[in-house]
Scaffold this active site. Structure first.
Site, PDB file in Angstrom:
ATOM      1  N   ASP A 172      -3.129  13.126  93.253  1.00  0.00           N
ATOM      2  CA  ASP A 172      -2.404  12.220  92.329  1.00  0.00           C
ATOM      3  C   ASP A 172      -3.456  11.773  91.045  1.00  0.00           C
ATOM      4  O   ASP A 172      -4.395  11.174  91.619  1.00  0.00           O
ATOM      5  CB  ASP A 172      -1.728  11.019  92.868  1.00  0.00           C
ATOM      6  CG  ASP A 172      -0.665  10.183  92.030  1.00  0.00           C
ATOM      7  OD1 ASP A 172       0.228  10.940  91.639  1.00  0.00           O
ATOM      8  OD2 ASP A 172      -0.993   9.119  91.961  1.00  0.00           O
TER       9      ASP A 172
ATOM     10  N   GLU B  81      -3.219  17.186  90.105  1.00  0.00           N
ATOM     11  CA  GLU B  81      -2.183  16.577  89.009  1.00  0.00           C
ATOM     12  C   GLU B  81      -3.218  16.143  87.912  1.00  0.00           C
ATOM     13  O   GLU B  81      -3.316  14.902  88.039  1.00  0.00           O
ATOM     14  CB  GLU B  81      -1.473  15.568  89.826  1.00  0.00           C
ATOM     15  CG  GLU B  81      -0.316  15.265  88.768  1.00  0.00           C
ATOM     16  CD  GLU B  81       0.239  13.727  88.758  1.00  0.00           C
ATOM     17  OE1 GLU B  81       1.171  13.584  88.222  1.00  0.00           O
ATOM     18  OE2 GLU B  81      -0.661  12.974  89.283  1.00  0.00           O
TER      19      GLU B  81
END
Length: 590
Positions: free
Chosen positions: A228, A301
């Site tokens: 993330d 990401e």
């Protein structure tokens, strides 16, 4: 020797962009299915999806034909940002189950031939994490505060934030604490919600801790990690002021066509994004994964542009995949799509990496709805009942075509839960139901991401459409979901579910994931005029034709249809006509 694609019919001219390659590690051409745990399947009836619910539905994914599953966070958390605020990286939140449930899920997935990727949230912890609670209780300049980005304030008495950065979720990126003695104290940085304090990645203790977290889950058998905010963990020295917008992605698309590299609108130029020391962290993590068998993978990401900057995350010795958000954010226009595909393949080929395609995820409006907007492919930050509504039927038609286009490209691809059912965004969700912190922190100016996170419909006539045995759902489902339910589509020719199953089977049979890309020009309409609004390419022996607009295209003689996103037509002499907003795969024969 690298194989070359078979020459297409004589009427077409081709330009090779990307050569085919041999089979490699699984992640180079895998199709990975994203599960958002709270919305996939509820096993205990409390209205929130859980790990036992996921395990019970894994047969659906194996039957669909995907290679792996990515699980969004299920760690212990106060759930202020749907689990992206982690209080304990080594435990399962009771909302989702137990560590034993996680082990059972891993065992069942592996028995079905599915690999499992789990989310890792290393940019920040929850404010409930023991480290942060300890930091609040400790003094300035303590070891405990050194794990986070605590700073003295500016102005009289330190009453102003240390710099002018703003939060991705809106408002200031700094919150002032009250010291243990009751006096106003230091400030801590949070690029997201105030309950998500950023870690200080210049601190060796932080690096050691997260490497240990990797080992904890690798020891339990996970096959990789989706990282993330992979471009945001490291901040520029001194945390300088910056007058830009602190954003992962901007709030909309201006509709301009012809982007050369598929600009995402990412705010990756600021001092909080895409800093050079990140790559040393990922080289270190790669070495950790290399100690385990089975080609484990790191997935970035990273909302980074231009494409050449993103490709640096997947250089040899670093990460294995990086989501291609430039492709996700490209408008439904043939020139734009051709430009971004070309730029993506060339940039990744320069570093020997695969390209990882994606159209939807838990952070963006579902692509079936984006493509039904007045500017098809534009990207609002959520859609509410009083906002302009997408054309549901047109969006689904284009969404199916976009999916078949994506799955025909060489590389890996991600599918977001429910897109195999053709699910639209829940665009009429009541505002008082919304739980995304972006809705609150933006002062109710951004609808947020709840509309793409609504629980899935499994059975049209069951409570909660089969999501929960009690009929409870943490977000309400629209009545339209009944016609999208999995049991209404399974085995039905022409359904979106069967389209995905067929496409994934053919993709594997034709080895398209490790295949080639040569742009094909020279297609015509049924009248013999040059076909416009068409994206056509050859991947190995397969011709992919996407009619992106109101035109049509006729397949060359000898092209045998393998799969199509919608109904096809025919000319008087029996040639296949591909109508508007439709994609077809056709086998080129001699």
């Amino acid at each position: 020797m690298t194989p070359t694609p078979r020459p297409p019919a004589a009427a077409l001219s081709t330009t090779l962009v990307h050569p085919a390659g041999p089979a490699g590690p699984w992640w180079r051409d895998a199709v990975i299915y994203q599960v958002y745990p709270r919305s996939f399947a509820d096993g205990d009836g409390d209205g929130v999806g859980d790990l036992p619910g996921i395990t019970a539905r894994l047969d659906h994914l194996a039957d669909l034909g995907v290679d792996a599953v990515w699980l969004s966070p299920f760690y212990r958390s106060p759930q202020r940002d749907a689990g992206y605020d982690v209080a304990d990286y080594r435990d399962v939140d009771p909302l989702f189950g137990t560590l034993a449930d996680a082990d059972a899920l891993l065992d069942r997935a592996h028995a079905l031939g599915l690999r499992v990727v789990v989310d890792l949230v290393p940019n920040h912890t929850s404010a409930d994490h023991p480290w942060f609670r300890g930091a609040l209780a400790a003094a300035p300049d303590s070891v405990e505060r050194g794990r986070y980005l605590f700073r003295d304030g500016r102005g009289p008495g330190g009453s102003e934030p240390p710099n002018n950065w703003t939060s991705v979720f809106g408002g200031p990126a700094w919150t002032r604490v009250t010291e243990p003695d009751g006096t106003p104290g230091q400030w801590y940085l949070h690029l997201f919600d105030s309950s998500q304090p950023d870690l200080d990645w210049s601190n060796p203790e932080v690096r050691d801790e997260l490497e240990d977290v990797l080992r904890f889950w690798l020891d339990r058998g996970v096959d990789g990690f989706r990282v993330d905010v992979a471009h945001g963990m490291v901040k520029a020295p001194g945390l300088p002021d910056w007058d830009g917008t602190t954003a992962m992605i901007d709030g909309g698309h201006d509709g301009t066509l012809g982007s050369e590299d598929g600009a995402t609108g990412a705010g990756s130029a600021g001092p909080m994004w895409d800093q050079e020391p990140l790559h040393d962290i990922y080289r270190s993590w790669n070495r950790v994964l290399g100690q385990y068998e089975g080609d484990r993978a790191l997935v970035a990401e990273a909302w980074v542009e231009p494409m050449e900057r993103l490709a640096r995350y997947v250089r040899p010795g670093e990460m294995q995949q990086a989501f291609n958000f430039a492709f996700l954010t490209t408008l439904w226009a043939a020139p734009d799509l051709r430009a971004v595909v070309t730029a993506s393949l060339r940039a990744n080929d320069e570093v020997g990496a695969t390209t990882t395609w994606v159209l939807s995820n838990h952070d963006v409006v579902r692509h079936t709805s984006r493509l039904g907007l007045a500017v098809p492919g534009s990207r609002p930050n959520g859609i509410g009942a009083t906002d302009p509504q997408p054309d549901e039927a047109l969006g689904l038609r284009r969404g199916r075509a976009a999916t078949l286009l994506m799955l025909g490209l060489p590389g890996s691809a991600y599918v977001y839960q429910g897109e195999e059912l053709g699910l639209p965004e829940h665009t009429t969700l009541a505002d008082d139901e919304r739980q995304d912190p972006a809705w609150w922190r933006s002062g109710h100016t951004e609808r947020g991401r709840d509309g793409c996170r609504v629980p899935l419909p499994w059975s049209a006539d069951a409570p909660a459409y089969g999501f929960s045995p009690t009929g409870a759902t943490w977000l309400s489902q629209p009545a339209s979901y009944a016609r999208y339910a999995a049991d209404r589509q399974r085995g039905v020719p022409g359904s979106t579910l069967e389209l995905y199953r067929t496409a994934l089977r053919v993709r594997r049979e034709q080895a398209l994931g490790t295949g080639s890309l040569a742009w094909a020009d020279g297609l015509t309409t049924s009248t013999g005029a040059p076909a416009g609004d068409v994206l056509a390419f050859v991947n190995r022996d397969v011709l992919v034709v996407a009619v992106v607009g109101a035109s049509e295209a006729v397949l060359p003689p000898g092209a045998a249809v393998l799969v199509a996103s919608g109904p096809l037509g025919a000319t008087g002499d029996g040639r296949v006509v591909v109508p508007a907003d439709t994609t077809v795969w056709a086998l080129l024969t001699d």
